[in-house]
Design an enzyme around this catalytic site. Structure first.
Site, PDB file in Angstrom:
ATOM      1  N   THR A 105      14.461  -7.451 -36.623  1.00 50.81           N
ATOM      2  CA  THR A 105      13.224  -6.843 -36.139  1.00 50.81           C
ATOM      3  C   THR A 105      13.566  -5.424 -35.717  1.00 50.81           C
ATOM      4  O   THR A 105      14.351  -5.211 -34.795  1.00 50.81           O
ATOM      5  CB  THR A 105      12.634  -7.632 -34.958  1.00 50.81           C
ATOM      6  OG1 THR A 105      12.339  -8.953 -35.389  1.00 50.81           O
ATOM      7  CG2 THR A 105      11.357  -6.966 -34.445  1.00 50.81           C
ATOM      8  N   LYS A 180       5.723  -7.958 -37.925  1.00 47.06           N
ATOM      9  CA  LYS A 180       6.536  -8.584 -36.869  1.00 47.06           C
ATOM     10  C   LYS A 180       6.122  -8.076 -35.492  1.00 47.06           C
ATOM     11  O   LYS A 180       6.191  -8.814 -34.493  1.00 47.06           O
ATOM     12  CB  LYS A 180       8.018  -8.311 -37.116  1.00 47.06           C
ATOM     13  CG  LYS A 180       8.946  -9.011 -36.116  1.00 47.06           C
ATOM     14  CD  LYS A 180       8.808 -10.530 -36.134  1.00 47.06           C
ATOM     15  CE  LYS A 180       9.616 -11.181 -35.024  1.00 47.06           C
ATOM     16  NZ  LYS A 180      11.066 -11.161 -35.261  1.00 47.06           N
ATOM     17  N   LYS A 248      13.576  -4.987 -26.623  1.00 47.06           N
ATOM     18  CA  LYS A 248      13.646  -3.986 -27.693  1.00 47.06           C
ATOM     19  C   LYS A 248      12.398  -4.040 -28.571  1.00 47.06           C
ATOM     20  O   LYS A 248      11.785  -3.019 -28.884  1.00 47.06           O
ATOM     21  CB  LYS A 248      14.912  -4.212 -28.517  1.00 47.06           C
ATOM     22  CG  LYS A 248      15.041  -3.370 -29.778  1.00 47.06           C
ATOM     23  CD  LYS A 248      14.625  -4.123 -31.034  1.00 47.06           C
ATOM     24  CE  LYS A 248      15.511  -5.320 -31.305  1.00 47.06           C
ATOM     25  NZ  LYS A 248      15.148  -6.017 -32.565  1.00 47.06           N
TER      26      LYS A 248
END
Length: 302
Positions: A105, A180, A248
């Site tokens: 990701t 995502k 993140k």
């Protein structure tokens, strides 16, 4: 030049990143007959794959030199940049026609940069982040969100089918990463609800396992409730997906939202709560360790 479709016994795969999820994903490909060359920053984590017949490479560049399709699932965008575009990165060892597949990701803009840079060398690039955590990786049941050229995605699809049950081509380079982000926004607020609900159940004196039987099958049900709820109840906060990696992801989504002029207050709140989890020393625990921060806020001792 025609792009050859991946085929067990013929297509050589490379794998970069053999952690919580990558280990299982690569193993599934090997089980289906793909010969693999692997690299990980710590060789010990790759040892189970080496014991099953994978070859070792000392750098991502060496992985690519021995592979037709190179997959990577690493931690952060800086890691993605290093393993693909660095001096010893996979692109530097790729021949024309090689396909690079980033399953981390990461940033949509970085996915597009890798795509454009690879194209100058006649190399193909696909961004294909996944959802499903360690359970989905272990059971080959991941949802794989793919960005890139349709013919390249189609060529790699046999490999994806070894790792996941839902494989959807979302659009051009970067579209997989944007999808995502949608996934992570949904998970972030949902996890707050899961942890708050189970904390309420505990504080009110209910048997949380019995409560789960009732609420997980109705309108309140979710993947996180069914799969991570039992772990929370059992006080098992080991990672299927690291808190620090989720922070993140939320940071990327918030940055993209800012760029697009979107206000996402639910995501911003979840991000702040997860920063509290990390500040309490649980950054390497699973995302369901959010419960620990909420317990601390409520002064609940367990």
């Amino acid at each position: 030049m025609a792009i050859t479709k991946a085929e067990p016994g013929k297509t050589r795969i490379g794998w970069i990143g053999t952690g919580v999820m990558g280990h299982w994903m690569c193993q599934h490909l090997m089980t289906k007959g793909y010969k693999a060359t692997v690299f990980n920053r710590g060789k010990a984590k790759a040892q189970p794959l080496l014991d099953q017949g994978a070859a070792w490479a000392d750098t991502p560049k060496q992985v690519a030199e021995k592979s037709d399709v190179v997959f990577a699932i690493v931690g952060f965008p800086k890691d993605v940049r290093e393993v693909f575009l660095g001096a010893q990165g996979a692109l530097s060892g790729s021949k024309p026609g090689t396909i690079l597949v980033d399953m981390t990701t990461s940033e949509p803009s970085l996915a597009r940069e890798i795509f454009e840079t690879a194209k100058t060398k006649g190399v193909h690039s696909v961004d294909a982040p996944v959802s499903g955590g360690d359970i989905g990786a272990r059971n080959a049941a991941l949802s794989i969100m793919v960005g890139g050229d349709a013919e390249v995605v189609d060529a790699v699809k046999p490999c994806f089918e070894c790792m996941g049950k839902t494989i959807v081509h979302q659009g051009a380079a970067g579209a997989g990463q944007h999808t995502k982000m949608v996934n992570q926004i949904l998970i972030a607020s949902n996890m707050v609800g899961v942890c708050e609900a189970l904390l309420y159940a505990y504080k009110s004196g209910l048997d949380a396992k019995t409560v789960l039987q009732s609420v997980s099958v109705g309108a309140a049900g979710s993947w996180s409730l069914s799969n991570l709820g039992p772990r929370i109840i059992d006080r098992n906060f080991e990672p299927g997906f690291f808190v620090e990696h989720f922070i993140k992801d939320m940071g990327i989504a918030l940055d993209e939202a800012k760029r697009m002029g979107l206000v996402l207050p639910g995501l911003a709140l979840a991000n702040q709560l997860y920063l509290a989890v990390q500040a309490q020393g649980y950054g390497r625990k699973g995302t369901h360790a959010l419960m620990l921060a909420l317990e601390s806020l409520a002064n609940v001792k367990r």
